[in-house]
Design an enzyme around this catalytic site. Sequence first.
Site, PDB file in Angstrom:
ATOM      1  N   GLN A  78       0.797  -1.053  -0.108  1.00  0.00           N
ATOM      2  CA  GLN A  78       0.005   0.045   0.009  1.00  0.00           C
ATOM      3  C   GLN A  78       0.874   1.283  -0.170  1.00  0.00           C
ATOM      4  O   GLN A  78       1.990   1.204   0.459  1.00  0.00           O
ATOM      5  CB  GLN A  78      -1.132  -0.035   1.365  1.00  0.00           C
ATOM      6  CG  GLN A  78      -1.985  -0.911   1.114  1.00  0.00           C
ATOM      7  CD  GLN A  78      -2.812  -1.287   2.628  1.00  0.00           C
ATOM      8  OE1 GLN A  78      -3.138  -0.083   3.074  1.00  0.00           O
ATOM      9  NE2 GLN A  78      -2.646  -2.323   3.149  1.00  0.00           N
TER      10      GLN A  78
HETATM   11  N1  LIG Z   1      -6.631 -15.168  -9.772  1.00  0.00           N
HETATM   12  C1  LIG Z   1      -5.757 -15.096  -9.023  1.00  0.00           C
HETATM   13  N2  LIG Z   1      -5.640 -14.174  -7.978  1.00  0.00           N
HETATM   14  C2  LIG Z   1      -4.420 -13.959  -7.244  1.00  0.00           C
HETATM   15  C3  LIG Z   1      -3.307 -14.553  -7.518  1.00  0.00           C
HETATM   16  N3  LIG Z   1      -2.264 -14.253  -6.684  1.00  0.00           N
HETATM   17  C4  LIG Z   1      -2.922 -13.383  -5.921  1.00  0.00           C
HETATM   18  N4  LIG Z   1      -4.278 -13.243  -6.018  1.00  0.00           N
HETATM   19  C5  LIG Z   1      -5.321 -12.457  -5.342  1.00  0.00           C
HETATM   20  O1  LIG Z   1      -5.154 -10.989  -5.379  1.00  0.00           O
HETATM   21  C6  LIG Z   1      -5.242 -10.372  -4.271  1.00  0.00           C
HETATM   22  C7  LIG Z   1      -4.150  -9.666  -3.628  1.00  0.00           C
HETATM   23  O2  LIG Z   1      -3.284 -10.831  -2.976  1.00  0.00           O
HETATM   24  P1  LIG Z   1      -2.156 -10.810  -1.866  1.00  0.00           P
HETATM   25  O3  LIG Z   1      -1.296 -11.581  -1.988  1.00  0.00           O
HETATM   26  O4  LIG Z   1      -3.073 -10.377  -0.771  1.00  0.00           O
HETATM   27  O5  LIG Z   1      -1.464  -9.292  -2.487  1.00  0.00           O
HETATM   28  P2  LIG Z   1      -0.197  -8.547  -1.774  1.00  0.00           P
HETATM   29  O6  LIG Z   1       0.554  -8.099  -2.955  1.00  0.00           O
HETATM   30  O7  LIG Z   1       0.527  -9.215  -0.974  1.00  0.00           O
HETATM   31  O8  LIG Z   1      -1.008  -7.282  -1.472  1.00  0.00           O
HETATM   32  P3  LIG Z   1      -0.393  -6.343  -0.243  1.00  0.00           P
HETATM   33  O9  LIG Z   1      -0.274  -7.274   1.117  1.00  0.00           O
HETATM   34  O10 LIG Z   1      -1.645  -5.236   0.186  1.00  0.00           O
HETATM   35  O11 LIG Z   1       0.732  -5.391  -0.595  1.00  0.00           O
HETATM   36  C8  LIG Z   1      -6.022 -11.602  -3.366  1.00  0.00           C
HETATM   37  O12 LIG Z   1      -7.363 -11.625  -3.660  1.00  0.00           O
HETATM   38  C9  LIG Z   1      -5.256 -12.812  -4.080  1.00  0.00           C
HETATM   39  O13 LIG Z   1      -6.297 -14.084  -3.628  1.00  0.00           O
HETATM   40  C10 LIG Z   1      -3.199 -15.288  -8.770  1.00  0.00           C
HETATM   41  O14 LIG Z   1      -2.066 -16.045  -9.155  1.00  0.00           O
HETATM   42  N5  LIG Z   1      -4.193 -15.586  -9.388  1.00  0.00           N
END
Ligand SMILES: Nc1nc2c(ncn2[C@@H]2O[C@H](COP(=O)(O)OP(=O)(O)OP(=O)(O)O)[C@@H](O)[C@H]2O)c(=O)[nH]1
Length: 205
Positions: A78
């Site tokens: 974020q």
């Molecule tokens: N369809 C799909 N959705 C994904 C994939 N990887 C992550 N997501 C979705 O993307 C969203 C964000 O995933 P996170 O892993 O929480 O993302 P992040 O980068 O860690 O986000 P922050 O912690 O806020 O920085 C979630 O709803 C996940 O389920 C993927 O390979 N395919």
Amino acid sequence: MFSLFYGLWKYLFTKTEYHILVLGIDKAGKTTLLEKLKSLYSNLEGLPPDRIVPTVGLNIGRIEASNAKLVFWDLGGQIGLRTIWEKYYEEAHAIIYVIDATCPSLFEDSKSALEKVLRHGDLQGAPLLILANKQWQDLPGAVSAEELARYLDLKELDGRLCMFEAVSAYDGMGIKFAIDRLVEVIERSKRTESLRTRAGAAGHL
Ligand SMILES: Nc1nc2c(ncn2[C@@H]2O[C@H](COP(=O)(O)OP(=O)(O)OP(=O)(O)O)[C@@H](O)[C@H]2O)c(=O)[nH]1
Ligand SMILES: [Mg+2]
């Protein structure tokens, strides 16, 4: 004599530990990737995607891959949390930068956050693996690794090695291949050599 043999044993059998920063803007899929890495490389079952919440602090994942110990530092993406990233730069051997490949409207934001990372002196020479994430069967709109490279058109690589790979943090597609490539590059990188020299020098103080 003992110390000579111990030194040799340690040299032959101790696996080197590499620190890998997992960065990218929020919702790119960094924590989902980290949890998938745990499932792919260890007996531990990582958290399922529906139990993962936005990251505020730091998530750490440890795995062994390609005969090396890898420690992943996954930080929140974020906008207000990105200032924390630089606290981890100095000790990092490499960067994984995750991008949601299904969302071209966010590519510009991803690109400028990445360029800021690459400009930072503490990450000089750190190999970079950019992941075009969310290549999942239910999301046919994901751009390929090559298309993403064209979109980003990175200019300020400053001699570092940069790789693009298409992955799915959901089902694991492409992840092992990408990590194996990264470890190979880390092992040969000048950055690893200089971090090793620095650690050695600190050990002799
Ligand atoms: N369809 C799909 N959705 C994904 C994939 N990887 C992550 N997501 C979705 O993307 C969203 C964000 O995933 P996170 O892993 O929480 O993302 P992040 O980068 O860690 O986000 P922050 O912690 O806020 O920085 C979630 O709803 C996940 O389920 C993927 O390979 N395919
Ligand atoms: Mg997260």
